[in-house]
Motif scaffolding. Structure first.
Motif, mmCIF file in Angstrom:
data_model
loop_
_atom_site.group_PDB
_atom_site.id
_atom_site.type_symbol
_atom_site.label_atom_id
_atom_site.label_comp_id
_atom_site.label_asym_id
_atom_site.label_seq_id
_atom_site.Cartn_x
_atom_site.Cartn_y
_atom_site.Cartn_z
ATOM 1 N N ARG A 107 9.089 14.500 -42.094
ATOM 2 C CA ARG A 107 9.164 15.908 -41.561
ATOM 3 C C ARG A 107 10.770 16.056 -41.245
ATOM 4 O O ARG A 107 11.183 17.083 -41.429
ATOM 5 N N GLU A 108 11.094 15.136 -40.318
ATOM 6 C CA GLU A 108 12.623 15.341 -39.846
ATOM 7 C C GLU A 108 13.617 15.507 -40.936
ATOM 8 O O GLU A 108 14.337 16.061 -40.967
ATOM 9 N N SER B 266 17.770 17.212 -44.618
ATOM 10 C CA SER B 266 18.567 17.009 -45.790
ATOM 11 C C SER B 266 18.942 18.548 -46.414
ATOM 12 O O SER B 266 19.605 18.462 -47.401
ATOM 13 N N GLY B 267 18.462 19.681 -45.665
ATOM 14 C CA GLY B 267 18.692 20.761 -46.458
ATOM 15 C C GLY B 267 17.558 21.358 -47.249
ATOM 16 O O GLY B 267 17.657 22.412 -47.778
ATOM 17 N N ALA B 268 16.605 20.542 -47.542
ATOM 18 C CA ALA B 268 15.538 20.924 -48.575
ATOM 19 C C ALA B 268 14.569 21.943 -47.803
ATOM 20 O O ALA B 268 14.129 22.740 -48.631
ATOM 21 N N VAL C 270 7.528 22.105 -40.882
ATOM 22 C CA VAL C 270 6.789 21.271 -41.562
ATOM 23 C C VAL C 270 5.553 21.025 -41.230
ATOM 24 O O VAL C 270 5.532 20.593 -39.688
ATOM 25 N N GLU C 271 4.356 21.112 -41.713
ATOM 26 C CA GLU C 271 3.041 21.161 -41.118
ATOM 27 C C GLU C 271 2.269 19.978 -41.782
ATOM 28 O O GLU C 271 2.609 19.704 -42.838
ATOM 29 N N ILE C 272 1.914 19.183 -40.882
ATOM 30 C CA ILE C 272 0.961 17.967 -41.154
ATOM 31 C C ILE C 272 -0.586 18.219 -40.965
ATOM 32 O O ILE C 272 -0.820 18.412 -39.741
ATOM 33 N N LYS C 273 -1.428 18.160 -41.805
ATOM 34 C CA LYS C 273 -2.560 18.017 -41.569
ATOM 35 C C LYS C 273 -3.290 16.711 -42.007
ATOM 36 O O LYS C 273 -3.161 16.277 -43.239
ATOM 37 N N LEU C 274 -4.103 15.809 -41.168
ATOM 38 C CA LEU C 274 -4.684 14.712 -41.470
ATOM 39 C C LEU C 274 -5.929 14.926 -41.723
ATOM 40 O O LEU C 274 -6.855 15.572 -41.269
#
Length: 748
Positions: A456-457, A462-464, A469-473
């Motif tokens: 996520r970091e 990286s500029g992408a 940025v979301e994370i779903k577990l």
């Protein structure tokens, strides 16, 4: 010989003869086949292409992981809350009040779950003027578009109470509904228009209602039978709505064409004095055989789509192949039976003011005049026609293909397009984020969690991506979804570069360092890229397969190396010219306003290969029909030059009628709102028009005249190959004639 019995060989001749003798049995078998195919297909149901079948590579791997885990990804929706002027920001009370109203309204519908405020998810733009309320639609994501309307209505009500703000919804379900409405309306318009248009043109061509109804009836029954067969075959090769639409288009075109070729020849022979039985036998041995050769070649061309490895193309290819095969069989079996049953009644329902248009086998005045000039100066005709086609094809050299974005597909015709652009401007890539599907032995293991955090970091550093940025577990399935808005948004080139950064740099340095972790990256941009890569890789095999097998079919059918080579070259010229017109209109914008295609700037990725396969097959219709007539005249003793003229002018009426029908049907698709359908319609219509005029009316006769007896050249070492030619009409014909320098007939 007169009207006496004569034996002819060939599958089409034997099939036509049997059907004419057993006409009720032939009609009954056909009706039973259509009914059984529809009934069995309906009972079996249709299996459509699934997400994991669509593509190979990472997109397919991600879909497989999700399916194996039994995770049902809901359709996600977003409501954009945006200040219209420069005054309000997300921190103002009025703005907060609007966000709260949206959250409350969406929750009250009962159709949404996991409704998230932008103040919780930090989905507020950098300038503070825009915010996103995010939620999922309950139930199956595939049918979410059918349940989204109450939510859309609720959001509209909130908008009415907050005039200083823009409150608009976009997402998977709302776009699904938009596409379904636009796509459905478009195809209903096309389907409802195509049959009356074809019938009207046939009525003008034949001047009799019964004769005009026969081709349409054959085409429709072939389509109905194929729809049933698609249900059965779908359990082996999944089908799709697109395949269904393409099947309808191709089925109507070839079904009408094949019947038209047969019927016109039968009427021509009757007008020349043959009795009904003999006229049918001649039509079976000549036009029937041309239909079989054309049908086999078209089927071979359609089979080329099976080599793409793309499930959607494989479905389109198989569906098209089946409808062509069914129409071909119907043309050489049930059609002779119907003509035998109807007899003179095929002329019933004549239109008084069209009585003079009856086909009597006479030469076409227009094409006679054209041929006189073409054959007088064949070298000049070849140079001018070839030069013109190459000039038209020239823009194709700079063809740019891409999957069209929402604004390219629909322009400004739909409100959701403007919402899409606003979301992308405020949150680049937010409307179409990349989705990383992470599969691990233990998704909660410390090293996996650390890798996810680092991913996520780095995705942002990286500029992408600019985040969030979301994370779903999904703990039970040991799967995590990581949603990464890509820098570039709707700019596919920039978004594609951002995707490459994620795949080639960020992932290997983070998730790629953990043993046992799979992390394929999917999403709209990834799917487009994987599709393009796979399609480009299949171009050479498909082109090679279609060209080589079409060449072999023509070689075996005409036993002439020259005819086989010239047919391939002329078809390629026709396809090249169609490509050039597509690029000129839709990419460069030359005359784009005439078809409503301003600002597209690219050709949709799948179209060039699709057009090549379809056009290569359909072009064979005219080529086989005309060359068969030329060969027939040559075998009867005419000179090559006179055989060429006879073959072209006597087939000009049917080729012109068939071409007008195809151009009209394809042209309907050129009027639809979706640019992809518009491009397909314009490309097909332009190619057929070029093929029926410049190719068959100028280049083919000029080239064959220049070649003379070399048209029928077959090397000795090929004489042992199977003989698939036929005994052309055995009936007596007019003696061979030639023409003097002024074009007057001179007895031989």
């Amino acid at each position: 010989m007169g009207n006496g019995e004569s034996r002819v060989r060939g599958l089409a001749a034997r099939a036509g003869g049997w059907s004419a003798r057993h006409r009720w049995a032939a009609v009954g078998i056909w009706v039973l086949f259509v009914v059984l195919a529809m009934g069995l297909g309906s009972a079996a149901g249709r299996v459509d292409v699934g997400d994991s079948d669509q593509l190979k590579g990472e997109t397919s791997t991600a879909a497989r992981i999700i399916e194996d885990a039994g995770i049902e990804e809901p359709a996600s929706e977003t409501v954009l809350v945006q200040a219209k002027g420069g005054g309000l920001t997300a921190t103002d009370a009025e703005f907060r009040s609007a966000v709260t109203a949206v959250v409350t309204a969406v929750e009250r519908t009962g159709e949404a779950t996991d409704v998230t405020s932008p103040y919780e998810s930090d989905t507020i733009s950098k300038d503070g003027r825009s915010a996103l309320v995010q939620f999922d639609i309950r139930g199956d994501s595939d049918t979410a578009g059918e349940r989204i309307e109450p939510v859309l209505n609720a959001v509209e009500e909130v908008q009415k109470d907050h005039e200083s703000l823009r409150i608009e919804e976009i997402g998977g379900a709302s776009m699904m509904k938009t596409f379904a409405d636009a796509y459905g309306d478009d195809f209903k318009k096309a389907e409802y228009s195509a049959v009356p248009v074809a019938l009207g043109i046939l009525l003008i061509a034949f001047g009799a209602l019964v004769a005009a109804l026969l081709p349409v009836a054959l085409a429709l029954t072939a389509i109905m039978a194929t729809m049933g067969l698609m249900g059965l075959v779908s359990h082996l090769q999944p089908m799709s709505e697109t395949a269904n639409s393409v099947m309808l288009l191709v089925g109507l075109a070839v079904g009408v064409d094949y019947c038209l070729f047969y019927l016109r020849r039968e009427r021509e022979e009757r007008a020349a004095g043959r009795d009904a039985q003999t006229a049918l036998r001649i039509a079976a041995a000549t036009s029937g055989r041309a239909i079989v050769v054309s049908g086999v070649t078209v089927c071979v061309a359609m089979a080329g789509m099976l080599f793409t490895g793309l499930a959607e193309f494989e479905a389109m290819g198989l569906a098209s192949l089946m409808v062509v095969a069914v129409a071909m069989v119907g043309s050489v079996t049930v059609l002779p039976a119907l003509l035998s049953l109807l007899g003179e009644r095929v002329e019933k329902g004549r239109v008084p003011f069209l009585r003079r248009r009856r086909t009597d086998g006479g030469d076409s005045r227009f094409w006679s005049a054209v041929l006189k000039r073409v054959l007088a100066k064949p070298v000049l005709s070849v140079v001018v026609a070839t030069g013109a086609l190459l000039a038209v094809a020239a823009p194709a050299v700079g063809m740019k293909t891409q999957n069209l974005t929402l604004d390219q597909e629909f322009g400004d015709s739909l409100p959701i397009v403007q919402t899409y652009n606003r979301v992308n401007a405020a949150f680049p890539g937010g409307s179409e984020p990349a989705e990383v599907v992470v599969k691990a032995d233990d998704i909660n293991a410390p090293e996996v969690k650390a890798a996810l955090a680092e991913f996520r970091e780095r995705a942002i550093s990286s500029g992408a991506s600019r985040g969030p940025v979301e994370i779903k577990l999904h703990d039970q399935q040991n799967v995590a979804f990581v949603y990464v808005p890509l820098v570039g948004g709707s700019d596919q080139d920039t978004a594609g570069a951002s995707l490459d950064t994620l795949r080639d740099e960020v992932r290997p340095a983070t998730l790629g360092e953990v043993d046992g972790v799979e992390a394929p990256i999917t999403g709209q941009v990834a799917g487009n890229k994987d599709f393009n890569d796979q399609l480009v890789g299949s171009v050479v095999p498909v082109f090679a397969f279609v060209v080589v097998f079409a060449f072999l079919v023509m070689l075996l059918s005409f036993r002439s190396l020259t005819v086989a080579i010239t047919s391939i070259v002329l078809n390629l010229l026709s396809v090249g010219a169609a490509y050039g017109i597509l690029v000129a209109v839709f990419q460069h914008g030359w005359g784009a306003s005439l078809v409503g295609a301003e600002g597209v700037g690219a050709i949709i990725t799948w179209l060039p290969l699709f057009l090549f396969v379809i056009l290569f097959g359909l072009s064979t219709d005219y080529h086989v029909f005309v060359v068969s007539r030329i060969r027939e005249a040559r075998l009867r003793g005419r000179t090559t030059r006179d055989a060429v003229q006879h073959g072209v002018v006597t087939t000009a009426g049917v080729v012109t009628s068939a071409a007008i029908i195809m151009v009209a049907v394809f042209g309907i698709f050129g009027t639809l709102s979706m640019q992809s359908m518009k491009q397909m319609g314009v490309g097909l219509a332009a190619a057929v028009l070029i093929d029926a005029t410049i190719i068959r009316g100028v280049l083919l006769p000029a080239v064959m005249t220049l070649l003379g007896e070399r048209n029928w050249y077959l090397p000795k070492w090929l004489h042992r190959m199977p003989d698939l030619t036929h005994d052309e009409s055995p009936e007596a014909v007019a003696p061979p004639v030639s023409r003097d320098d002024e074009g007057k007939r001179v007895p031989v």
